[in-house]
Design an enzyme around this catalytic site. Structure first.
Site, PDB file in Angstrom:
ATOM      1  N   GLU A  57      -4.098   4.710  -3.830  1.00  0.00           N
ATOM      2  CA  GLU A  57      -5.499   4.793  -4.232  1.00  0.00           C
ATOM      3  C   GLU A  57      -6.430   4.709  -3.023  1.00  0.00           C
ATOM      4  O   GLU A  57      -7.408   5.454  -2.931  1.00  0.00           O
ATOM      5  CB  GLU A  57      -5.844   3.671  -5.220  1.00  0.00           C
ATOM      6  CG  GLU A  57      -5.083   3.739  -6.526  1.00  0.00           C
ATOM      7  CD  GLU A  57      -3.770   2.959  -6.525  1.00  0.00           C
ATOM      8  OE1 GLU A  57      -3.307   2.598  -7.609  1.00  0.00           O
ATOM      9  OE2 GLU A  57      -3.214   2.706  -5.433  1.00  0.00           O
ATOM     10  N   CYS A  88      -6.496  -2.418  -4.369  1.00  0.00           N
ATOM     11  CA  CYS A  88      -6.960  -1.094  -4.769  1.00  0.00           C
ATOM     12  C   CYS A  88      -8.074  -1.195  -5.798  1.00  0.00           C
ATOM     13  O   CYS A  88      -9.016  -0.403  -5.765  1.00  0.00           O
ATOM     14  CB  CYS A  88      -5.797  -0.269  -5.300  1.00  0.00           C
ATOM     15  SG  CYS A  88      -4.608   0.152  -4.003  1.00  0.00           S
TER      16      CYS A  88
END
Length: 158
Positions: A57, A88
């Site tokens: 991500e 993330c």
């Protein structure tokens, strides 16, 4: 708001498998979509780059922001092969995409050795009681940077 596109999730899943098998890192992939098109692809590269922050991500967010020339992902969707970890998740909130779609759950990740529960538990502890203690140091001196920011005439708010 348009409906989620399974093909974008399939691309995130493909990246998670292909890049893991190619030796880049763990089985995680992500894509960022704007206006129905993939603008960035990310994959886990923790072990291949010795960078503990290079999760799928985060990699996708960095690439998408570079592509768009901005630090916010307005009107973008993030498709990720797994529910985001705490790091993330923080990056996602800072980047401000419109929506996040994920495949595997954090419980699925824990079952194969990627267990982030201890981080969630650490966040609830007082700073001195954490496994990595956090201690304030030179706060008054450090505040000079914040005062300078407050007075900085050409700052970009975020």
């Amino acid at each position: 708001m348009e409906t989620p596109n399974p093909e974008f999730m399939r691309e995130a899943i493909r990246l998670s498998i292909d890049k893991m098998q190619a030796g880049f890192g763990g089985p995680f992939g992500a894509v960022i979509v704007k206006n129905g098109e993939i603008i960035a692809r990310g994959f886990n590269q923790v072990t291949s780059t010795n960078d503990p922050t290079c999760h799928a991500e985060v990699d996708a967010i960095r690439k998408a922001c570079a592509t768009l020339g901005t630090f916010q992902l307005d009107d973008c969707d993030l498709y990720t092969s797994c529910e985001p970890c705490p790091m993330c998740l923080g990056a996602i909130y800072w980047a401000r995409p419109r929506r996040v779609f994920y495949g595997n759950t954090k419980q699925d990740a824990a079952a194969i050795g990627f267990d982030d529960q201890f981080i969630y538990e650490e966040l609830e502890k007082p700073l001195p009681d954490r496994q990595i203690p956090m201690m304030e140091l030179l706060r008054e001196e450090a505040s000079a940077g914040f005062r300078a920011w407050e007075q900085h005439e050409s700052k970009t708010e975020y």
